[in-house]
Design a protein around this motif. Structure first.
Motif, PDB file in Angstrom:
ATOM      1  N   GLY A  40       0.830  -1.201   0.000  1.00 51.10           N
ATOM      2  CA  GLY A  40       0.000   0.000   0.000  1.00 51.10           C
ATOM      3  C   GLY A  40       0.863   1.250   0.000  1.00 51.10           C
ATOM      4  N   THR A  41       0.237   2.370   0.228  1.00 52.28           N
ATOM      5  CA  THR A  41       0.945   3.646   0.312  1.00 52.28           C
ATOM      6  C   THR A  41       1.791   3.654   1.579  1.00 52.28           C
ATOM      7  OG1 THR A  41      -0.864   4.751  -0.827  1.00 52.28           O
ATOM      8  CG2 THR A  41       0.656   6.153   0.413  1.00 52.28           C
ATOM      9  N   PRO A  42       3.075   3.953   1.463  1.00 53.58           N
ATOM     10  CA  PRO A  42       3.925   3.966   2.660  1.00 53.58           C
ATOM     11  C   PRO A  42       3.495   5.037   3.667  1.00 53.58           C
ATOM     12  CG  PRO A  42       5.252   3.963   0.650  1.00 53.58           C
ATOM     13  CD  PRO A  42       3.829   4.219   0.237  1.00 53.58           C
ATOM     14  N   SER A  43       3.552   4.680   4.936  1.00 60.99           N
ATOM     15  CA  SER A  43       3.407   5.644   6.017  1.00 60.99           C
ATOM     16  C   SER A  43       4.821   6.120   6.315  1.00 60.99           C
ATOM     17  CB  SER A  43       2.798   4.981   7.254  1.00 60.99           C
ATOM     18  OG  SER A  43       1.509   4.495   6.970  1.00 60.99           O
ATOM     19  N   VAL A  44       5.098   7.402   6.046  1.00 63.29           N
ATOM     20  CA  VAL A  44       6.448   7.937   6.176  1.00 63.29           C
ATOM     21  C   VAL A  44       6.496   8.915   7.339  1.00 63.29           C
ATOM     22  CG1 VAL A  44       8.298   9.218   5.027  1.00 63.29           C
ATOM     23  CG2 VAL A  44       6.860   7.648   3.700  1.00 63.29           C
ATOM     24  N   GLY A  45       7.438   8.698   8.232  1.00 59.34           N
ATOM     25  CA  GLY A  45       7.594   9.538   9.415  1.00 59.34           C
ATOM     26  C   GLY A  45       6.833   8.943  10.592  1.00 59.34           C
ATOM     27  N   ARG A  46       7.277   9.318  11.768  1.00 59.03           N
ATOM     28  CA  ARG A  46       6.702   8.714  12.970  1.00 59.03           C
ATOM     29  C   ARG A  46       5.226   9.030  13.164  1.00 59.03           C
ATOM     30  NH1 ARG A  46      11.907   9.685  16.748  1.00 59.03           N
ATOM     31  NH2 ARG A  46      13.132   7.940  15.936  1.00 59.03           N
TER      32      ARG A  46
END
Length: 133
Positions: A40-46
């Motif tokens: 899926g779409t990456p979750s980037v950052g905390r």
């Protein structure tokens, strides 16, 4: 990262998933680390990783993640897990789910996960949400 440190890291990561504290999951990632679930779409950052973890925690208030294994071959690290829980969160189906999967980790120079690519059988997951495990 040697085997003992890797096992400790993975055990603490597992405990974070079981804590119902999504920010604690994100703390295992580099500041701009990424988590991708099933291509899926990456979750980037905390903050984005926290939101992704919180989604599972909301859906499964009794969520338990068990570490099945963690292996390292060269620069490839794979964390295998099994998630169990009852989908009683908002709009939940009330069914019990048991799904196994894995994450392929790439570590950054800070010793945190720079990139995680997670995989599980989404068709089986959807079936279990409807019919139970």
């Amino acid at each position: 990262m040697d085997g003992n440190k890797l096992n400790d890291f993975a055990a603490r990561y597992t405990a974070a998933w079981c804590s119902q504290n999504a920010a604690s999951v994100a703390s295992f990632f580099a500041e701009q680390g990424s988590l991708t679930i099933n291509d899926g779409t990456p979750s980037v950052g905390r903050a984005a990783i926290t939101a992704a973890a919180q989604g599972f925690m909301n859906d499964f208030p009794d969520l338990v993640v068990k570490m099945d294994s963690v292996t390292k071959l060269g620069t490839d690290t794979t964390y295998h897990w099994t998630l169990t829980g009852t989908n009683t969160g908002p709009g939940g189906t009330g069914t019990f789910v048991r799904i196994s999967g894995f994450e392929q980790w790439r570590f950054g120079p800070d010793g945190l996960v720079a990139e995680s690519k997670g995989h599980f059988d989404s068709a089986d997951y959807q079936r279990q949400l409807s019919a139970g495990a």
